[in-house]
Design a protein around this motif. Structure first.
Motif, PDB file in Angstrom:
ATOM      1  N   LEU A   1      29.504  25.007  -8.891  1.00 21.23           N
ATOM      2  CA  LEU A   1      29.092  23.937  -7.985  1.00 21.23           C
ATOM      3  C   LEU A   1      29.441  24.290  -6.536  1.00 21.23           C
ATOM      4  CD1 LEU A   1      30.197  20.722  -9.942  1.00 21.23           C
ATOM      5  CD2 LEU A   1      27.982  21.909  -9.999  1.00 21.23           C
ATOM      6  N   LEU A   2      30.625  24.819  -6.335  1.00 20.84           N
ATOM      7  CA  LEU A   2      31.049  25.204  -4.985  1.00 20.84           C
ATOM      8  C   LEU A   2      30.184  26.338  -4.448  1.00 20.84           C
ATOM      9  CD1 LEU A   2      34.934  25.107  -5.416  1.00 20.84           C
ATOM     10  CD2 LEU A   2      33.470  23.371  -4.355  1.00 20.84           C
TER      11      LEU A   2
ATOM     12  N   ALA B   1      36.018  25.241  -0.209  1.00 21.87           N
ATOM     13  CA  ALA B   1      35.107  25.974  -1.091  1.00 21.87           C
ATOM     14  C   ALA B   1      35.106  27.459  -0.773  1.00 21.87           C
ATOM     15  CB  ALA B   1      33.700  25.397  -0.969  1.00 21.87           C
TER      16      ALA B   1
ATOM     17  N   PHE C   1      26.933  24.907  -3.307  1.00 16.58           N
ATOM     18  CA  PHE C   1      27.138  24.172  -2.054  1.00 16.58           C
ATOM     19  C   PHE C   1      27.231  25.123  -0.860  1.00 16.58           C
ATOM     20  CE2 PHE C   1      30.642  22.246   0.671  1.00 16.58           C
ATOM     21  CZ  PHE C   1      29.772  21.476   1.438  1.00 16.58           C
TER      22      PHE C   1
ATOM     23  N   LEU D   1      28.588  17.490  -7.235  1.00 19.14           N
ATOM     24  CA  LEU D   1      29.734  17.736  -6.367  1.00 19.14           C
ATOM     25  C   LEU D   1      30.065  16.500  -5.543  1.00 19.14           C
ATOM     26  CD1 LEU D   1      31.612  20.107  -5.877  1.00 19.14           C
ATOM     27  CD2 LEU D   1      30.054  20.923  -4.103  1.00 19.14           C
TER      28      LEU D   1
ATOM     29  N   GLN E   1      23.216  19.964  -8.716  1.00 20.25           N
ATOM     30  CA  GLN E   1      24.582  20.480  -8.585  1.00 20.25           C
ATOM     31  C   GLN E   1      25.271  19.910  -7.347  1.00 20.25           C
ATOM     32  OE1 GLN E   1      24.067  24.853  -9.014  1.00 20.25           O
ATOM     33  NE2 GLN E   1      25.343  24.582 -10.832  1.00 20.25           N
TER      34      GLN E   1
ATOM     35  N   PHE F   1      36.939  21.127  -9.508  1.00 24.12           N
ATOM     36  CA  PHE F   1      35.761  21.547  -8.751  1.00 24.12           C
ATOM     37  C   PHE F   1      35.296  22.889  -9.317  1.00 24.12           C
ATOM     38  CE2 PHE F   1      37.879  18.704  -5.756  1.00 24.12           C
ATOM     39  CZ  PHE F   1      36.819  17.912  -5.346  1.00 24.12           C
TER      40      PHE F   1
END
Length: 304
Positions: free
Chosen positions: A11-12, A74, A15, A45, A41, A7
């Motif tokens: 991306l996290l 995250a 989010f 995810l 993105q 991950f």
């Protein structure tokens, strides 16, 4: 050979920004990306998770069950990533940090934790704001605070990073005695306080008469009222003072319902100084017995 799913932090971060800011466009503005790039993105995810993580109802973005689980992970991954980056960059930590604390929860303990951090980082200017939990969270949403500690009313509160369980205790002056026929005198914060509500609920459930003998919004005034024998009150173990004693069922006082307390912040808005303060607070809470499980996000300060 085992295949691992990675991950990526970018991306996290996207989010978390979408959820904290409530819109793909706002997240893009904060991160310097276009709205389509943010959407891609989040889609990437979802491919890694293998399930949708966000659903849109009208203009509102809601988390799926998988999204709720991922959000907890995250926040923890980004916190650790940013802590490591800050450490190795060796940047000078400076700036103003605005912190909100509730009137009726462990103010002395939390103030001590926070001022300990500022003593180690003298270039930081600290602004502490005390008030009711609802007011503090309103100020956080309005970007008037960088982080806050407040009572949690539901499991998935907005901007919640960590939470733990606090069980209030009955406190009275060491020499105080109470005549239940006349009603238990209470020292309490004004209506709307979670601790006041729990005192009244417990006494009503036990069919014990009560009356409010002192009302005040500040913790100092409440503590003085208890020490001076004006009434019993619900406190935390961190707000007990010399001259007070704990009351329990042996004294005729029913147990009080627990309260959830949370640490809140908007990750996309956090400075290096604020991120370090969050890590410092979490470390001290963990030392005090708070769980550091990012999924359960609960512990007990009074069970050590």
């Amino acid at each position: 050979m085992r295949s691992f799913t990675n991950f990526q932090t970018d991306l996290l971060r996207t989010f978390v920004s979408v959820i904290d800011l409530g819109a793909f466009t706002k997240a893009g503005d904060a991160l310097g990306r276009t709205q389509p790039a943010v959407s891609l993105q989040v889609k990437r995810l979802e491919e890694l998770v293998g399930a949708p993580i966000i659903r849109q109802v009208g203009r509102t973005l809601l988390l799926t069950s998988e999204g709720e689980m991922l959000l907890s992970y995250a926040r923890e991954i980004l916190r650790l990533n940013d802590e490591a980056a800050s450490y190795f960059n060796r940047s000078k930590i400076a700036g103003v940090i605005r912190v909100g604390l509730p009137n009726d929860y462990a103010v002395a303990f939390l103030q001590g934790v926070i001022t300990e951090y500022t003593r180690r980082n003298p270039e930081i200017s600290l602004e502490l704001h005390c008030g009711w939990s609802a007011e503090i969270l309103d100020r956080l949403r309005a970007d008037e605070l960088d982080l806050a500690v407040a009572m949690v009313n539901n499991e998935r509160a907005q901007y919640l990073s960590r939470s733990w369980i606090e069980r209030p205790i009955w406190a009275a002056a060491e020499t105080a005695s109470f005549d239940r026929k006349k009603g238990i005198p209470l020292a309490a914060h004004p209506e709307g306080c979670a601790y006041r509500a729990r005192m009244i609920q417990a006494l009503d459930a036990a069919q014990i008469r009560w009356r409010v003998a002192y009302t005040g919004s500040g913790i100092g005034g409440l503590q003085n009222a208890v020490v001076n024998g004006l009434g019993a009150s619900a406190l935390t173990r961190y707000t007990m003072l010399p001259g007070m004693r704990v009351l329990d069922e042996m004294d005729g006082f029913p147990s009080l319902a627990e309260i959830r307390v949370g640490l809140f912040y908007k990750h996309p808005r956090m400075s290096d100084a604020s991120i370090r303060l969050v890590n410092h607070i979490i470390a001290r809470l963990d030392e005090a017995g708070v769980s550091n499980d990012p999924i359960r996000r609960a512990g007990e300060l009074d069970r050590q």
